[in-house]
Design a protein around this motif. Structure first.
Motif, PDB file in Angstrom:
ATOM      1  N   ASP A   1      40.573  60.559  30.420  1.00 12.97           N
ATOM      2  CA  ASP A   1      41.204  60.660  29.112  1.00 12.97           C
ATOM      3  C   ASP A   1      42.319  59.630  29.039  1.00 12.97           C
ATOM      4  O   ASP A   1      43.386  59.801  29.639  1.00 12.97           O
ATOM      5  CB  ASP A   1      41.747  62.070  28.881  1.00 12.97           C
ATOM      6  CG  ASP A   1      42.333  62.249  27.485  1.00 12.97           C
ATOM      7  OD1 ASP A   1      42.191  61.333  26.642  1.00 12.97           O
ATOM      8  OD2 ASP A   1      42.937  63.311  27.236  1.00 12.97           O
ATOM      9  N   ILE A   2      42.068  58.556  28.311  1.00 15.00           N
ATOM     10  CA  ILE A   2      43.034  57.475  28.140  1.00 15.00           C
ATOM     11  C   ILE A   2      43.907  57.805  26.932  1.00 15.00           C
ATOM     12  O   ILE A   2      43.402  57.947  25.824  1.00 15.00           O
ATOM     13  CB  ILE A   2      42.321  56.125  27.933  1.00 15.00           C
ATOM     14  CG1 ILE A   2      41.382  55.834  29.099  1.00 15.00           C
ATOM     15  CG2 ILE A   2      43.331  55.007  27.726  1.00 15.00           C
ATOM     16  CD1 ILE A   2      40.428  54.676  28.850  1.00 15.00           C
ATOM     17  N   GLY A   3      45.203  57.941  27.172  1.00 12.85           N
ATOM     18  CA  GLY A   3      46.110  58.351  26.104  1.00 12.85           C
ATOM     19  C   GLY A   3      46.153  59.862  26.004  1.00 12.85           C
ATOM     20  O   GLY A   3      45.982  60.432  24.935  1.00 12.85           O
ATOM     21  N   CYS A   4      46.385  60.518  27.122  1.00 12.29           N
ATOM     22  CA  CYS A   4      46.295  61.983  27.210  1.00 12.29           C
ATOM     23  C   CYS A   4      47.377  62.712  26.426  1.00 12.29           C
ATOM     24  O   CYS A   4      47.229  63.895  26.123  1.00 12.29           O
ATOM     25  CB  CYS A   4      46.345  62.426  28.668  1.00 12.29           C
ATOM     26  SG  CYS A   4      47.891  62.012  29.523  1.00 12.29           S
ATOM     27  N   GLY A   5      48.463  62.028  26.100  1.00 12.73           N
ATOM     28  CA  GLY A   5      49.519  62.690  25.338  1.00 12.73           C
ATOM     29  C   GLY A   5      50.058  63.900  26.080  1.00 12.73           C
ATOM     30  O   GLY A   5      50.294  63.868  27.287  1.00 12.73           O
ATOM     31  N   ALA A   6      50.216  65.001  25.364  1.00  9.85           N
ATOM     32  CA  ALA A   6      50.853  66.202  25.899  1.00  9.85           C
ATOM     33  C   ALA A   6      49.947  67.058  26.779  1.00  9.85           C
ATOM     34  O   ALA A   6      50.387  68.054  27.327  1.00  9.85           O
ATOM     35  CB  ALA A   6      51.407  67.042  24.754  1.00  9.85           C
TER      36      ALA A   6
ATOM     37  N   ALA B   1      43.803  62.109  33.595  1.00 11.42           N
ATOM     38  CA  ALA B   1      44.542  61.951  32.347  1.00 11.42           C
ATOM     39  C   ALA B   1      45.603  60.871  32.532  1.00 11.42           C
ATOM     40  O   ALA B   1      46.432  60.971  33.431  1.00 11.42           O
ATOM     41  CB  ALA B   1      45.194  63.274  31.972  1.00 11.42           C
ATOM     42  N   VAL B   2      45.574  59.841  31.686  1.00 11.80           N
ATOM     43  CA  VAL B   2      46.544  58.754  31.801  1.00 11.80           C
ATOM     44  C   VAL B   2      47.175  58.460  30.451  1.00 11.80           C
ATOM     45  O   VAL B   2      46.560  58.632  29.404  1.00 11.80           O
ATOM     46  CB  VAL B   2      45.911  57.469  32.391  1.00 11.80           C
ATOM     47  CG1 VAL B   2      45.475  57.687  33.826  1.00 11.80           C
ATOM     48  CG2 VAL B   2      44.742  56.976  31.550  1.00 11.80           C
ATOM     49  N   ASP B   3      48.418  58.008  30.511  1.00 15.21           N
ATOM     50  CA  ASP B   3      49.154  57.634  29.304  1.00 15.21           C
ATOM     51  C   ASP B   3      50.170  56.575  29.694  1.00 15.21           C
ATOM     52  O   ASP B   3      50.551  56.484  30.864  1.00 15.21           O
ATOM     53  CB  ASP B   3      49.853  58.848  28.688  1.00 15.21           C
ATOM     54  CG  ASP B   3      50.096  58.687  27.199  1.00 15.21           C
ATOM     55  OD1 ASP B   3      50.853  57.760  26.818  1.00 15.21           O
ATOM     56  OD2 ASP B   3      49.535  59.463  26.417  1.00 15.21           O
ATOM     57  N   VAL B   4      50.632  55.816  28.722  1.00 14.40           N
ATOM     58  CA  VAL B   4      51.625  54.782  28.989  1.00 14.40           C
ATOM     59  C   VAL B   4      53.045  55.338  28.881  1.00 14.40           C
ATOM     60  O   VAL B   4      53.963  54.812  29.490  1.00 14.40           O
ATOM     61  CB  VAL B   4      51.410  53.562  28.053  1.00 14.40           C
ATOM     62  CG1 VAL B   4      51.805  53.891  26.632  1.00 14.40           C
ATOM     63  CG2 VAL B   4      52.141  52.335  28.558  1.00 14.40           C
ATOM     64  N   ALA B   5      53.222  56.410  28.146  1.00  7.61           N
ATOM     65  CA  ALA B   5      54.556  56.966  27.904  1.00  7.61           C
ATOM     66  C   ALA B   5      54.928  57.977  28.986  1.00  7.61           C
ATOM     67  O   ALA B   5      54.276  59.004  29.148  1.00  7.61           O
ATOM     68  CB  ALA B   5      54.607  57.630  26.531  1.00  7.61           C
TER      69      ALA B   5
ATOM     70  N   PHE C   1      55.219  61.713  28.101  1.00  2.33           N
ATOM     71  CA  PHE C   1      53.979  62.466  27.923  1.00  2.33           C
ATOM     72  C   PHE C   1      53.240  62.673  29.239  1.00  2.33           C
ATOM     73  O   PHE C   1      52.570  63.684  29.428  1.00  2.33           O
ATOM     74  CB  PHE C   1      53.098  61.812  26.863  1.00  2.33           C
ATOM     75  CG  PHE C   1      53.694  61.947  25.494  1.00  2.33           C
ATOM     76  CD1 PHE C   1      53.882  63.193  24.927  1.00  2.33           C
ATOM     77  CD2 PHE C   1      54.117  60.841  24.804  1.00  2.33           C
ATOM     78  CE1 PHE C   1      54.469  63.338  23.680  1.00  2.33           C
ATOM     79  CE2 PHE C   1      54.709  60.968  23.553  1.00  2.33           C
ATOM     80  CZ  PHE C   1      54.887  62.218  22.991  1.00  2.33           C
ATOM     81  N   VAL C   2      53.362  61.748  30.151  1.00  2.00           N
ATOM     82  CA  VAL C   2      52.804  61.946  31.498  1.00  2.00           C
ATOM     83  C   VAL C   2      53.463  63.168  32.130  1.00  2.00           C
ATOM     84  O   VAL C   2      52.789  64.032  32.702  1.00  2.00           O
ATOM     85  CB  VAL C   2      52.997  60.683  32.367  1.00  2.00           C
ATOM     86  CG1 VAL C   2      52.673  60.964  33.825  1.00  2.00           C
ATOM     87  CG2 VAL C   2      52.147  59.531  31.831  1.00  2.00           C
ATOM     88  N   ASP C   3      54.779  63.266  32.002  1.00  3.41           N
ATOM     89  CA  ASP C   3      55.510  64.402  32.566  1.00  3.41           C
ATOM     90  C   ASP C   3      55.126  65.713  31.886  1.00  3.41           C
ATOM     91  O   ASP C   3      54.925  66.735  32.553  1.00  3.41           O
ATOM     92  CB  ASP C   3      57.022  64.183  32.451  1.00  3.41           C
ATOM     93  CG  ASP C   3      57.530  63.041  33.322  1.00  3.41           C
ATOM     94  OD1 ASP C   3      56.797  62.617  34.254  1.00  3.41           O
ATOM     95  OD2 ASP C   3      58.652  62.566  33.070  1.00  3.41           O
ATOM     96  N   ILE C   4      55.023  65.704  30.567  1.00  7.17           N
ATOM     97  CA  ILE C   4      54.640  66.909  29.821  1.00  7.17           C
ATOM     98  C   ILE C   4      53.226  67.339  30.200  1.00  7.17           C
ATOM     99  O   ILE C   4      52.959  68.518  30.448  1.00  7.17           O
ATOM    100  CB  ILE C   4      54.755  66.674  28.296  1.00  7.17           C
ATOM    101  CG1 ILE C   4      56.229  66.516  27.898  1.00  7.17           C
ATOM    102  CG2 ILE C   4      54.104  67.810  27.514  1.00  7.17           C
ATOM    103  CD1 ILE C   4      56.434  65.998  26.484  1.00  7.17           C
ATOM    104  N   CYS C   5      52.309  66.382  30.254  1.00  9.64           N
ATOM    105  CA  CYS C   5      50.923  66.669  30.607  1.00  9.64           C
ATOM    106  C   CYS C   5      50.833  67.224  32.029  1.00  9.64           C
ATOM    107  O   CYS C   5      50.125  68.216  32.269  1.00  9.64           O
ATOM    108  CB  CYS C   5      50.067  65.412  30.471  1.00  9.64           C
ATOM    109  SG  CYS C   5      48.313  65.668  30.825  1.00  9.64           S
ATOM    110  N   ALA C   6      51.540  66.616  32.958  1.00 11.24           N
ATOM    111  CA  ALA C   6      51.508  67.076  34.351  1.00 11.24           C
ATOM    112  C   ALA C   6      52.022  68.504  34.462  1.00 11.24           C
ATOM    113  O   ALA C   6      51.435  69.337  35.176  1.00 11.24           O
ATOM    114  CB  ALA C   6      52.336  66.140  35.236  1.00 11.24           C
TER     115      ALA C   6
ATOM    116  N   GLY D   1      48.361  60.482  35.509  1.00 10.58           N
ATOM    117  CA  GLY D   1      49.004  59.248  35.944  1.00 10.58           C
ATOM    118  C   GLY D   1      49.537  58.434  34.788  1.00 10.58           C
ATOM    119  O   GLY D   1      49.133  58.628  33.643  1.00 10.58           O
ATOM    120  N   GLN D   2      50.440  57.535  35.102  1.00  7.47           N
ATOM    121  CA  GLN D   2      51.027  56.666  34.088  1.00  7.47           C
ATOM    122  C   GLN D   2      50.427  55.277  34.169  1.00  7.47           C
ATOM    123  O   GLN D   2      50.306  54.700  35.252  1.00  7.47           O
ATOM    124  CB  GLN D   2      52.541  56.570  34.257  1.00  7.47           C
ATOM    125  CG  GLN D   2      53.182  55.734  33.155  1.00  7.47           C
ATOM    126  CD  GLN D   2      54.700  55.740  33.209  1.00  7.47           C
ATOM    127  OE1 GLN D   2      55.301  56.210  34.159  1.00  7.47           O
ATOM    128  NE2 GLN D   2      55.321  55.216  32.161  1.00  7.47           N
TER     129      GLN D   2
END
Length: 120
Positions: free
Chosen positions: A49-54, A70-74, A77-82, A94-95
């Motif tokens: 999932d590229i751009g996993c957001g929350a 699940a990966v995101d650039v922000a 959102f990486v922290d929230i998702c994790a 991952g970021q």
């Protein structure tokens, strides 16, 4: 509302209403309901999932598939998702690098399903 940003990496990295918005949850449920008509998620699937957001999509998919990357650039959102996915042993978060966000080398595949929903 958000301030004007020079690019979308900066936009998604700012601390604004998106961080706590329930729109993520609604969008993920709607996506899953629509996608399940076309994608039969199987226990053998490995999902990227590229751009996993929350991370709401990950919570819907994790019980159905073998693994989710699940990966995101922000970072926020990486922290929230994790945090949201911490109870799922099959979800790796991952970021992506802000300087090279198309580089997916750290995402260990192969993947049977690749998602990139509401990224741009």
């Amino acid at each position: 509302m958000s301030k004007k940003c020079e690019n979308w990496v900066v936009y998604w990295s700012q601390d604004d209403f998106w961080k706590d918005s329930q729109l993520w949850k609604i969008n993920s449920k709607l996506f899953y309901q629509c996608a399940s008509h076309f994608i039969e998620f199987k226990k053998s699937d490995c999902v990227l999932d590229i751009g996993c957001g929350a991370g709401y999509t990950e919570t819907l998919l994790a019980p159905l598939v073998k693994s989710v990357c699940a990966v995101d650039v922000a970072r926020q959102f990486v922290d929230i998702c994790a945090k949201r996915c911490s109870d799922y042993g099959n979800v790796k978060v991952g970021q992506l690098s802000e300087d090279d966000y198309t580089n997916l080398e750290d995402c260990q595949g192969p993947f049977s399903v690749i998602l990139c929903v509401s990224v741009v």
